[in-house]
Scaffold this motif. Structure first.
Motif, PDB file in Angstrom:
ATOM      1  N   LEU A  19       2.966   0.863 -10.681  1.00  0.00           N
ATOM      2  CA  LEU A  19       2.088  -0.015 -11.469  1.00  0.00           C
ATOM      3  C   LEU A  19       2.660  -0.153 -12.884  1.00  0.00           C
ATOM      4  O   LEU A  19       3.060   0.846 -13.481  1.00  0.00           O
ATOM      5  CB  LEU A  19       0.675   0.564 -11.549  1.00  0.00           C
ATOM      6  N   SER A  20       2.672  -1.379 -13.428  1.00  0.00           N
ATOM      7  CA  SER A  20       3.178  -1.551 -14.797  1.00  0.00           C
ATOM      8  C   SER A  20       2.159  -1.032 -15.810  1.00  0.00           C
ATOM      9  O   SER A  20       2.500  -0.760 -16.964  1.00  0.00           O
ATOM     10  CB  SER A  20       3.493  -3.021 -15.062  1.00  0.00           C
TER      11      SER A  20
ATOM     12  N   LEU B 291      -5.348   3.323  -2.992  1.00  0.00           N
ATOM     13  CA  LEU B 291      -5.781   4.544  -2.297  1.00  0.00           C
ATOM     14  C   LEU B 291      -6.472   4.193  -0.985  1.00  0.00           C
ATOM     15  O   LEU B 291      -6.164   4.743   0.074  1.00  0.00           O
ATOM     16  CB  LEU B 291      -6.770   5.339  -3.159  1.00  0.00           C
ATOM     17  N   ILE B 292      -7.425   3.274  -1.084  1.00  0.00           N
ATOM     18  CA  ILE B 292      -8.241   2.943   0.092  1.00  0.00           C
ATOM     19  C   ILE B 292      -7.382   2.317   1.191  1.00  0.00           C
ATOM     20  O   ILE B 292      -7.508   2.637   2.368  1.00  0.00           O
ATOM     21  CB  ILE B 292      -9.395   1.990  -0.313  1.00  0.00           C
ATOM     22  N   THR B 293      -6.472   1.441   0.790  1.00  0.00           N
ATOM     23  CA  THR B 293      -5.693   0.692   1.777  1.00  0.00           C
ATOM     24  C   THR B 293      -4.577   1.546   2.383  1.00  0.00           C
ATOM     25  O   THR B 293      -4.365   1.539   3.604  1.00  0.00           O
ATOM     26  CB  THR B 293      -5.086  -0.573   1.112  1.00  0.00           C
TER      27      THR B 293
ATOM     28  N   ASN C 285       2.713   5.779 -11.689  1.00  0.00           N
ATOM     29  CA  ASN C 285       1.920   5.306 -12.837  1.00  0.00           C
ATOM     30  C   ASN C 285       0.486   4.977 -12.404  1.00  0.00           C
ATOM     31  O   ASN C 285      -0.098   3.978 -12.823  1.00  0.00           O
ATOM     32  CB  ASN C 285       2.580   4.099 -13.525  1.00  0.00           C
ATOM     33  N   ALA C 286      -0.033   5.840 -11.561  1.00  0.00           N
ATOM     34  CA  ALA C 286      -1.420   5.687 -11.107  1.00  0.00           C
ATOM     35  C   ALA C 286      -2.373   6.030 -12.245  1.00  0.00           C
ATOM     36  O   ALA C 286      -2.043   6.820 -13.129  1.00  0.00           O
ATOM     37  CB  ALA C 286      -1.669   6.644  -9.937  1.00  0.00           C
ATOM     38  N   ALA C 287      -3.580   5.421 -12.207  1.00  0.00           N
ATOM     39  CA  ALA C 287      -4.626   5.810 -13.162  1.00  0.00           C
ATOM     40  C   ALA C 287      -5.017   7.254 -12.868  1.00  0.00           C
ATOM     41  O   ALA C 287      -4.973   7.700 -11.716  1.00  0.00           O
ATOM     42  CB  ALA C 287      -5.825   4.884 -13.027  1.00  0.00           C
TER      43      ALA C 287
ATOM     44  N   GLY D  93      -0.177  11.308 -12.401  1.00  0.00           N
ATOM     45  CA  GLY D  93       0.461   9.990 -12.505  1.00  0.00           C
ATOM     46  C   GLY D  93       1.114   9.517 -11.216  1.00  0.00           C
ATOM     47  O   GLY D  93       1.364   8.323 -11.031  1.00  0.00           O
ATOM     48  N   ILE D  94       1.433  10.468 -10.316  1.00  0.00           N
ATOM     49  CA  ILE D  94       2.043  10.072  -9.038  1.00  0.00           C
ATOM     50  C   ILE D  94       1.139  10.553  -7.912  1.00  0.00           C
ATOM     51  O   ILE D  94       0.822  11.741  -7.813  1.00  0.00           O
ATOM     52  CB  ILE D  94       3.459  10.667  -8.884  1.00  0.00           C
TER      53      ILE D  94
END
Ligand code: UD1
Length: 424
Positions: free
Chosen positions: A159-160, A171-173, A185-187, A212-213
């Motif tokens: 993610l930028s 996550l869900i998908t 770069n996950a929230a 972050g990962i």
């Protein structure tokens, strides 16, 4: 139109129970679409945004039962992959259904979401990430059509910007995609960890949520589960700041202190005493607040953008000048002109606000511009001298359960005046 009438100047005192987190409950309820079977979600706040989510779930074919703060979602049968406009437009976080429906049915068709007026709020990061998982997406006249001709495939997604919603959609998908997904770069918001905990209870294999990962090993399907939603850290911040601006002494029950670290640090800096014991927090504000060092909104674990307007009310009554920098949303100062009606001294230049504390706010007649901006005005009304009116309560109702009755229990004088029903 409903409004609050607030007689300001009362010191808040007593104990308040903090509701479950709206921003956890919403994606968890949406994720129930993928978790085939019976899901029992406890500590769901009773809010208009939750009602909007339940309406979408029912439209999709889920059987939903609401008993106080427990919502039971039976997603055994899903009957459609389409969400009509009027349901999508009720709130922005409905975009989370894009991933959830696609993961369950392989297709989805919905309109672009509605929600708070706090900036452009595009969904390009959501769409790019879902494409990386094998979705083909077309956009036409405000509608999004998604299908997965080859099925969902795990991938490396970077993610930028660590978008909360895009992280949740991935996550869900990815839980039910073939192979492994690595989200870079996950929230890192606590609501992400809460969603991952729920999905893992349903049979998902997610590790690293809150960092972050995040790694997601796909499984063939998910089943139903029981889950307790975490406490709402922004609502906790709201009651803490309400205590601070009224020189109050308030105990908050049902908080996770680690989730509100930056808010606690600033309030301590401004002179409040804060004591923490397990899931309880006591805030005592005896002296006049002092100005705070620069408040810069940042992704978690930084200072939350959702608490920016609330903290600005505190800055407005503090001794000295505070600087607030909004880095997350481009137009999240719509509460400023309304706060100025109370006599607050705030100057805005782009994403920077300079707040010179005044000795006393004076009652005003104001309109909530959005959810947290509206709550900030309520706090200003509690601190101000005289009778304040806050209109446009539909924004505040999206996020605060039993707001006026909880504030009244703390000694506030706040009443909701309901619309007078007229015939015809
Ligand atoms: C969530 C919260 C919201 C909070 C926000 C930031 C929910 C229901 N809402 O919103 O209360 O204020 O996190 O903590 O959980 N962006 C893009 N493209 C995208 C997605 C986002 O440019 O595809 C931008 C947004 O315009 C914004 C920033 O990224 O400027 C943050 O957005 P994001 O983290 O996605 O917030 P939401 O999930 O919408």
């Amino acid at each position: 139109m409903n409004e609050y009438r607030i007689a300001g100047g009362r010191r808040l005192q007593g104990t308040v129970h903090v509701q479950g987190a709206k921003n956890s409950a919403l994606p968890i309820l949406a994720a129930c679409v993928v978790c085939r079977g019976v899901n029992v979600i406890h500590n769901c706040p009773q809010l208009s945004d939750i009602d909007a989510t339940i309406n979408i779930l029912r439209h999709l074919g889920c059987k939903v039962k609401v008993e106080a703060n427990t919502v039971t979602v039976d997603s055994t049968d899903i009957v459609t992959d389409h969400v009509p406009d009027h349901l999508m437009q009720e709130m922005r976080s409905s975009v989370i259904f894009l991933g959830a429906i696609a993961a369950r049915t392989g297709n989805a068709s919905l309109s672009l979401p509605g929600g708070c007026e706090i900036g452009l709020r595009p969904i390009d990061l959501h769409l790019d990430a879902l494409r990386k998982l094998g979705a083909q997406i077309t956009e036409e006249g405000g509608h999004i059509y998604l299908d997965c001709p080859q099925g969902l495939q795990g991938n490396v997604i970077s993610l930028s910007f660590p978008s909360v919603g895009a992280t949740e959609n991935v996550l869900i998908t990815a839980c039910v995609a073939k192979g492994t997904t690595t989200l870079v770069n996950a929230a890192r918001e606590p609501e992400i960890s809460d969603l991952a905990d729920f999905l893992n209870r349903c049979g998902a294999r997610i590790s690293g949520a809150g960092e972050g990962i995040i790694t997601i090993e796909g499984v063939s399907s998910l089943h139903g589960a029981e889950h307790i939603v975490i406490p709402d850290r922004i609502v906790a911040a709201t009651y803490m700041i309400a205590a601070a601006v009224t020189h109050g002494d308030v105990i908050l029950q049902n908080v996770i202190p680690a989730h509100i670290g930056p808010v606690t640090a600033l309030l301590q800096e401004s002179g409040c005493d804060i004591a923490v014991k397990e899931k309880k927090l006591r805030i005592t504000a005896t002296e006049k607040l002092r100005a705070m060092s620069t408040i810069r909104t940042m992704p978690y674990p930084g200072f939350p953008t959702d608490a920016q307007a609330l903290m600005m009310t505190a800055c407005s009554v503090a001794n000295g000048t505070s600087v607030v920098i909004e880095t997350i949303f481009e137009s999240r100062f719509r509460h400023v002109p309304e706060l100025c009606r109370f006599g607050a001294d705030i100057l805005v230049d782009g994403r920077i606000a300079v707040v010179k504390g005044v000795s006393q706010l004076l009652a005003a007649n104001v309109a909530a511009p959005d959810l947290r901006g509206g709550a900030a005005l309520v706090l200003a009304g509690l601190a101000a001298e005289g009778q304040t009116v806050v209109r446009e309560l539909q924004h505040i109702d999206r996020g605060y359960e039993a707001f006026e009755s909880r504030l009244c229990n703390l000694g506030a004088d706040i009443r909701r005046i309901e619309d007078e029903k007229t015939d015809g």
